[in-house]
Design a protein around this motif. Structure first.
Motif, PDB file in Angstrom:
ATOM      1  N   LEU A 167      38.188  44.298  39.629  1.00  0.00           N
ATOM      2  CA  LEU A 167      38.400  43.631  40.913  1.00  0.00           C
ATOM      3  C   LEU A 167      37.581  44.236  42.054  1.00  0.00           C
ATOM      4  CD1 LEU A 167      42.263  43.073  40.812  1.00  0.00           C
ATOM      5  CD2 LEU A 167      40.469  41.342  40.668  1.00  0.00           C
ATOM      6  N   ASN A 208      46.671  35.108  40.521  1.00  0.00           N
ATOM      7  CA  ASN A 208      45.588  34.475  39.773  1.00  0.00           C
ATOM      8  C   ASN A 208      46.174  33.832  38.532  1.00  0.00           C
ATOM      9  OD1 ASN A 208      42.955  33.711  39.118  1.00  0.00           O
ATOM     10  ND2 ASN A 208      42.711  35.474  37.790  1.00  0.00           N
ATOM     11  N   VAL A 268      35.673  41.863  44.184  1.00  0.00           N
ATOM     12  CA  VAL A 268      36.575  41.002  44.957  1.00  0.00           C
ATOM     13  C   VAL A 268      36.987  41.731  46.229  1.00  0.00           C
ATOM     14  CG1 VAL A 268      38.794  39.771  44.966  1.00  0.00           C
ATOM     15  CG2 VAL A 268      37.435  39.878  42.858  1.00  0.00           C
ATOM     16  N   ILE A 322      38.750  35.087  43.073  1.00  0.00           N
ATOM     17  CA  ILE A 322      38.699  36.035  41.958  1.00  0.00           C
ATOM     18  C   ILE A 322      37.682  35.581  40.916  1.00  0.00           C
ATOM     19  CG2 ILE A 322      40.040  36.987  40.036  1.00  0.00           C
ATOM     20  CD1 ILE A 322      42.485  36.806  42.071  1.00  0.00           C
TER      21      ILE A 322
END
Length: 181
Positions: free
Chosen positions: A32, A178, A35, A12
């Protein structure tokens, strides 16, 4: 060259896109999308989500509209369980089960089909990208419980601290993959 990641936090941190002043001034949006677009980072994140869902005893994954669909579907496939798409109001044909909830600026609602799956006694883990205020995950919990399911936990990629979401979800375990967020 393919990057190998040791854990989801590393993937991440390497791929997330930080966008200042979005959706409004003073907010730092954590995107995101990069990612998810990187095969190795996506695989690492999904593996972490899957392991958390496995530990929480998932019979089924509940993916929240819309990024929770992407993540939840991959997790469900990895675990060999079904995925329940929890949609925003008006996206499913009737009959549906509906749960309304309050937002800062009004109300919203989540829906699931009222036919086609038996949720009675199912242990469902809810998967989403970000925990902020917790309103959507709480509404999804209320919706599923009203249909006879048990929400055994919440698994998210990121948590926005200081918005009270964690406190709203105190009925079941919360896993944030995360830990640096």
């Amino acid at each position: 060259m393919t990057t190998r990641y040791n854990n989801a936090s590393e993937a991440i941190a390497d791929k997330i896109r930080l966008v200042k002043d979005f959706p409004e001034e003073g907010i730092l949006f954590e995107d995101l999308t990069p990612v998810l677009a990187d095969a190795q980072a996506f695989h690492t994140v999904v593996s972490s989500l899957s392991e958390a869902c496995r530990k929480l005893g998932a019979d089924m994954i509940g993916g929240l509209d819309a990024r929770g669909f992407l993540l939840g579907s991959a997790v469900a496939y990895d675990l060999g369980v079904g995925i329940l798409a929890i949609r925003k109001k008006g996206k499913l044909p009737p009959p549906v089960h509906t749960q309304e909830y309050t937002l800062e600026y009004g109300t919203a609602a989540l829906e699931i089909p009222a036919e086609g799956q038996d949720l009675q006694g199912k242990k469902i883990v809810l998967v989403d990208d970000v925990l902020a205020t917790g309103g959507t995950l709480l509404a999804a919990t209320q919706l599923l419980e009203s249909c006879g399911a048990e929400v055994t936990g919440y698994v998210v990629v990121l948590e926005v601290a200081g918005l009270g979401g964690r406190e709203k979800l105190s009925k079941a375990p919360l896993v944030v993959i995360n830990q640096d967020s």
